[in-house]
Design a protein around this motif. Structure first.
Motif, short mmCIF file in Angstrom:
data_model
loop_
_atom_site.label_atom_id
_atom_site.label_comp_id
_atom_site.label_asym_id
_atom_site.label_seq_id
_atom_site.Cartn_x
_atom_site.Cartn_y
_atom_site.Cartn_z
N SER A 80 41.27 28.61 40.96
CA SER A 80 42.50 28.73 40.24
C SER A 80 42.69 28.41 38.71
N TYR A 81 41.97 27.26 38.52
CA TYR A 81 42.10 26.70 36.95
C TYR A 81 41.25 27.75 35.96
N ALA A 82 40.05 28.09 36.54
CA ALA A 82 39.23 29.24 35.84
C ALA A 82 40.04 30.41 35.65
N PHE A 83 40.67 31.01 36.67
CA PHE A 83 41.32 32.18 36.50
C PHE A 83 42.55 32.05 35.20
N ASP A 84 43.24 31.01 35.45
CA ASP A 84 44.35 30.76 34.59
C ASP A 84 43.81 30.62 33.15
N LEU A 85 42.66 29.94 33.02
CA LEU A 85 41.90 29.96 31.53
C LEU A 85 41.77 31.20 31.27
N GLU A 86 40.93 31.92 32.09
CA GLU A 86 40.49 33.48 31.54
C GLU A 86 41.72 34.37 31.15
N LEU A 87 42.73 34.16 31.89
CA LEU A 87 43.99 34.84 31.59
C LEU A 87 44.80 34.63 30.19
N VAL A 88 44.71 33.43 29.82
CA VAL A 88 45.20 32.63 28.71
C VAL A 88 44.47 33.40 27.60
N SER A 89 43.11 33.15 27.75
CA SER A 89 42.04 33.64 26.93
C SER A 89 42.21 35.15 26.50
N LYS A 90 42.53 35.78 27.49
CA LYS A 90 42.57 37.35 27.33
C LYS A 90 43.90 37.75 26.55
N LEU B 30 42.84 45.95 37.92
CA LEU B 30 43.77 44.80 37.85
C LEU B 30 43.71 44.17 36.24
N ILE B 31 44.77 43.24 35.94
CA ILE B 31 45.15 42.87 34.57
C ILE B 31 43.81 42.55 33.96
N LEU B 32 42.86 41.81 34.52
CA LEU B 32 41.81 41.33 33.92
C LEU B 32 40.56 42.36 33.92
N GLU B 33 40.91 43.54 34.47
CA GLU B 33 39.93 44.67 34.57
C GLU B 33 38.88 44.48 35.50
N TYR B 34 39.31 43.58 36.41
CA TYR B 34 38.45 43.67 37.71
C TYR B 34 38.76 44.75 38.53
N SER B 35 37.95 45.71 39.10
CA SER B 35 38.44 46.57 40.02
C SER B 35 38.38 46.50 41.43
N ASP B 36 37.76 45.47 41.68
CA ASP B 36 37.50 45.38 43.30
C ASP B 36 38.06 44.14 43.85
N GLY B 39 42.78 40.69 48.40
CA GLY B 39 43.10 39.41 49.26
C GLY B 39 43.31 38.31 48.56
N GLU B 40 42.67 37.06 48.50
CA GLU B 40 42.72 35.87 47.97
C GLU B 40 42.67 35.92 46.44
N GLU B 41 41.70 36.67 46.20
CA GLU B 41 41.26 36.77 44.83
C GLU B 41 42.49 37.26 43.82
N LEU B 42 42.95 38.34 44.46
CA LEU B 42 43.95 39.19 43.96
C LEU B 42 45.37 38.36 43.85
N LYS B 43 45.37 37.61 45.05
CA LYS B 43 46.52 36.69 45.00
C LYS B 43 46.49 35.65 43.61
N LEU B 44 45.26 35.02 43.58
CA LEU B 44 44.89 34.26 42.35
C LEU B 44 45.12 34.76 41.07
N ARG B 45 44.61 35.96 40.98
CA ARG B 45 44.90 36.73 39.75
C ARG B 45 46.29 36.82 39.36
N TYR B 71 52.25 40.53 45.43
CA TYR B 71 52.35 39.01 45.32
C TYR B 71 53.81 38.65 44.75
N VAL B 72 54.26 39.35 43.83
CA VAL B 72 55.52 39.09 43.45
C VAL B 72 56.96 38.98 44.28
N LYS B 73 56.62 39.99 45.39
CA LYS B 73 57.41 40.27 46.47
C LYS B 73 57.54 38.86 47.21
N GLU B 74 56.25 38.73 47.56
CA GLU B 74 55.93 37.44 48.75
C GLU B 74 56.52 36.17 47.89
#
Lengths: 258, 258
Positions: A80-90, B30-36, B39-45, B71-74
């Motif tokens: 989570s922390y790593a993802f948050d950092l990545e998004l802010v940097s982006k 996705l936001i950070l240009e990950y295309s795959d 589940g959990e990773e999407l939720k974290l992003r 995610y926003v709905k949930e």
């Protein structure tokens, strides 16, 4: 230097695996005075607390809530922390690319150092991720080792803004007497080519960080700098006066500096 | 009036149960240009995106990221949003209690209305929780029904600050032509005894919310009010000039008003 990056990631992996099964928390009095919180609900309450901090909704606090130690630990060493950092940097990079620079060398981007460019996770892992009251002497010993790893998404942003032509100014609450170890640590972590490194002199030590950093930004403005971006993990890096056009609040649930 | 509270909670329950098993998202860019991401990773992003919004790190945005709809709905209909609201309300109340009030009736607390005192979740549930581009006409039809339920933690804070002796000023981006339906809706949702209700007049419509709200706060100051607290779900409720002593950013991942 690449060794530092690896260290940071290996460190993350290590803690994820060693801590991730240790989530059975005992019921304890909580932030919102619920006394029977465990498991998922405790995690959600602690997340609310963390997010409230990121939104600058909390009053000054000295330690993290006791019942959130496990949550903060998992947040910091997990993804989570790593993802948050990545998004802010982006987001910061996307903004930086839209800025039209003059050719007078006065377009500036400010970076804080601790928990912005350099990570003190190794220190805080030994001090309950912010549950222990901050100990200046202990922390200074850690700083003097000069071993803080780079925060990789910030290193990327740092290089991006340099490549775009910004002048980078480092503005830190660290003491002037730590200049040399800070320079060495920054360089070994991969940071280079800053325009200025501003540390606290003895006359700045009594000032709130918000005041000290605002005064320094004000001096930059007087020197003709246009402060387009400011990256910091504390609201005191970003608020006050002589504000940057855009501010970027990096996540930090471990400590609060007023 | 208690019926509104129940409606709000029943509504939450309904959506939690009907949506919570629907989390198998298709991979999408996705936001950070990950295309795959799934589940959990999407939720974290998506959570990183939401938290970045709460920390004012995002550039203005028109809709939520498509891949974050679920995610926003949930988040909105589950416990997280409710917990976040509760914590912000509690922090605001704790601060309000520390304020020393004069007896001149000029100690003020400002509240925004939509997503601060009244919830438009029933509307946004029909409009993909912010994934559909904002439609003024459709939204106005909803406003004119006057059926927006109270946000319970905000109602608690509202009553607390009134009881402490603050003057409550409501400052909303809603149009002056919606004054009467807004008053009826507020009263039926349990809000009462405000000092002023400020809505946008025709000359305010072209202004950015930040400017319109700052100008109104400036007028309050000229009228002798001391603005101690300001509660709003948009950064444009809180930033600009004539700022309150403390601001409280309520969560809102569904839309952004500049």
């Amino acid at each position: 230097m690449p060794c530092f990056f690896k260290l940071f990631f290996l460190f993350s992996l290590f803690f994820r695996f060693s801590f991730s099964h240790d989530t059975n928390l005992l019921p304890r009095p909580l932030i919102l005075e619920y006394s029977d919180l465990v498991g998922e609900e405790l995690k959600l309450r602690c997340r609310s607390w963390r997010v409230a901090g990121e939104a600058n909704n909390l009053s000054p606090w000295k330690t993290i809530p006791e019942e959130c130690e496990e949550y903060v630990k998992e947040y910091m060493v997990g993804r989570s922390y790593a993802f948050d950092l990545e998004l802010v940097s982006k987001e910061a990079e996307d903004y930086a690319k839209t800025v039209k620079l003059n050719d007078d060398g006065k377009d500036a981007w400010i970076f804080d150092i601790d928990e912005t460019l350099l990570s003190n996770i190794p220190y805080y892992a030994d001090h309950r991720f912010g549950l222990e009251l901050f100990d200046h002497e202990e922390f200074n010993k850690w700083v003097e080792k000069g071993m803080a790893p780079a925060i990789i998404p910030s290193l990327k942003l740092y290089e991006d803004v340099l490549n775009l032509g910004f002048k980078v100014i480092l503005l830190t609450g660290r003491s002037e007497r730590h200049r040399s170890v800070t320079v060495d640590n920054l360089i070994s972590a991969g940071f280079r080519d800053w325009d200025q490194l501003i540390l606290r002199t003895s006359e700045d030590h009594a000032k709130l960080a918000t005041v000290y950093k605002s005064e320094k930004r004000s001096e930059m403005e007087k020197d003709g700098y246009r402060i387009h971006g400011n990256s910091g993990d504390q609201w005191s890096d970003l608020l006050g006066f002589s504000l940057s056009v855009r501010s970027f609040k990096l996540p930090n649930p471990m400590y609060y500096i007023p």
